[in-house]
Design a protein around this motif. Structure first.
Motif, PDB file in Angstrom:
ATOM      1  N   ARG A   1     -24.054  17.810 -29.090  1.00  0.00           N
ATOM      2  CA  ARG A   1     -23.857  17.441 -30.496  1.00  0.00           C
ATOM      3  C   ARG A   1     -22.785  18.327 -31.134  1.00  0.00           C
ATOM      4  O   ARG A   1     -22.380  19.336 -30.561  1.00  0.00           O
TER       5      ARG A   1
ATOM      6  N   ASP B   1     -22.247  13.659 -27.511  1.00  0.00           N
ATOM      7  CA  ASP B   1     -23.056  12.758 -28.327  1.00  0.00           C
ATOM      8  C   ASP B   1     -22.186  12.286 -29.493  1.00  0.00           C
ATOM      9  O   ASP B   1     -21.776  13.084 -30.334  1.00  0.00           O
TER      10      ASP B   1
ATOM     11  N   LYS C   1     -23.108  10.563 -34.404  1.00  0.00           N
ATOM     12  CA  LYS C   1     -22.778  10.884 -35.795  1.00  0.00           C
ATOM     13  C   LYS C   1     -21.671   9.993 -36.344  1.00  0.00           C
ATOM     14  O   LYS C   1     -21.791   9.445 -37.444  1.00  0.00           O
TER      15      LYS C   1
END
Length: 310
Positions: free
Chosen positions: A122, A275, A278
Motif C-alpha cells: 500500500r 496495491d 486507492k
C-alpha cells in the motif's frame, strides 16, 4: 464541456515516453498543452528560467515527468540523477507555488518500495530501496508532499509501475530491449534469473492515471496524497515469453525452438506487488489495456520504425 477545455497544462519531460502520449490525450480532451522539455530548450534545473517561464506561461496544471529514468542509468550518473530528480522537482514545485498553480502531479516511482514483508504494498508502506534512482525518487516523493504540508500547494505523487509503449527510448528496459533484440535477429537476453515479478502498464493507461489525478486534485481532492498505479504482476521470464509469442515470425527466423538467454546476474531488484485500490476508489482509474494488447501495439510501433529505417 470537458474539465480540460482551455486548461493550460504544462508537462515537463513532454518529449519523453509518457509525455508525448499524455500531451496527445490531454489535447484531445480540450487542454492547451505547454510542452516543457530540455530538448525544447527548457531546463528545470535553471532556476531563473523556470521562474520566469512559469510566470509568463501561467499554467493551470503542472505534471512533472522530467527525470533521469532507470536504475542502471542512475547508477552510472548519480550526480546527474540526484540533481534532476531531486532539485528539478524542487524547482518545479517552487515555480508552481509562485505561479499559483491549481494542481501539481509529480512522477515518483514504484522502485522506492523495495523488498516488502507485507503484500500487496500500500501507499503507506516503508521505502526500502537505496540504489541512486530509487533514493532520488524517494526524495522527490517527500519533497512533493512537503510542499502540500508546508505551503498548502495542491500536489500529488504517482508511484506507477513499469511503463512501456511504442516510442520507448530505454534500451536497457526489459520490454523495448527484448523487442529490439529480436528485431535485430538475435535471441532475447535476460540479465538476471528471470524470476523477479513486476507489473507492466501500457503508456496510455499510465498517462490517463496522471490526467485523472490532476483533475481530481484540481477539483478539491486531498492535497499531498500518493497513489500507486499498477496491474497484475508476472515474472520476467513469463513476460519475455509473451513477447516472443507475439513476435513468432521474427523468432522463427532466429530459430524455431529458440529460448531466451538467461545470464543469471545478481541484482538488487525486489518483487513488486502494488496495491492500486486507492486510485481506483478515490479517482476512478483502471487500466484499459491488457498486457497482450499493450505489447502488440508496442511491437507494431517498433516494427514500423524499423521498416522506415531500412
Amino acid at each position: 464541456m470537458s474539465f480540460w477545455t482551455d486548461k493550460k497544462l504544462l508537462i515537463t519531460g513532454s518529449e519523453g515516453l509518457m509525455g508525448k502520449p499524455m500531451s496527445r490525450m490531454a489535447a484531445q480532451k480540450g487542454a492547451a498543452i505547454i510542452p516543457y522539455d530540455k530538448a525544447l530548450g527548457a531546463d528545470v534545473l535553471s532556476v531563473p528560467q523556470i521562474y520566469a517561464d512559469f510566470e509568463h506561461l501561467s499554467p493551470d496544471i503542472v505534471i512533472h515527468l522530467a527525470a533521469v529514468s532507470g536504475v542502471n542509468v542512475s547508477r552510472e550518473t548519480p550526480q546527474e540523477s540526484f540533481a534532476l530528480n531531486v532539485m528539478g522537482t524542487v524547482n518545479v514545485l517552487e515555480a508552481s507555488r509562485r505561479a499559483d498553480v491549481s494542481a501539481v502531479v509529480v512522477a515518483a516511482s514504484n522502485h522506492i518500495y523495495g523488498q516488502q514483508s507485507k503484500r500487496p504494498t500500500r501507499e503507506d508502506a516503508q521505502f526500502n530501496q537505496l540504489d541512486p534512482y530509487s533514493a532520488s525518487k524517494t526524495c522527490a516523493d517527500y519533497v512533493t508532499r512537503s510542499y502540500a504540508h508546508t505551503y498548502n500547494l495542491p500536489t500529488a505523487v504517482i508511484r506507477n509501475t513499469n511503463c512501456y509503449g511504442p516510442n520507448d527510448p530505454h534500451g536497457d528496459h526489459i520490454i523495448p530491449g527484448t523487442i529490439r533484440t529480436i528485431l535485430s535477429g538475435n535471441p532475447p537476453v535476460i540479465r538476471g534469473k528471470g524470476e523477479t515479478k513486476k507489473a507492466y502498464l501500457y503508456v496510455d493507461d499510465v498517462a490517463e492515471a496522471y490526467l485523472m489525478v490532476a483533475e481530481w486534485l484540481a477539483k478539491g481532492g486531498k492535497k499531498g496524497e500518493a497513489f500507486n498505479v499498477s496491474t497484475t504482476n508476472l515474472s520476467v521470464i513469463t513476460l519475455v515469453n509473451q513477447i516472443m509469442a507475439l513476435m513468432e515470425d521474427e523468432i522463427a527466423v532466429i530459430s524455431p525452438a529458440q529460448s531466451p538467454i538467461i545470464e543469471g546476474r545478481p541484482d538488487d531488484q525486489a518483487d513488486e506487488d502494488l496495491d492500486w485500490t486507492k486510485i481506483m476508489e478515490e479517482v476512478g482509474w483502471t487500466p484499459k489495456h491488457t498486457l497482450a494488447q499493450g505489447l502488440a501495439k508496442t511491437i507494431d510501433g517498433f516494427r514500423a520504425r524499423r521498416k522506415v529505417a531500412t
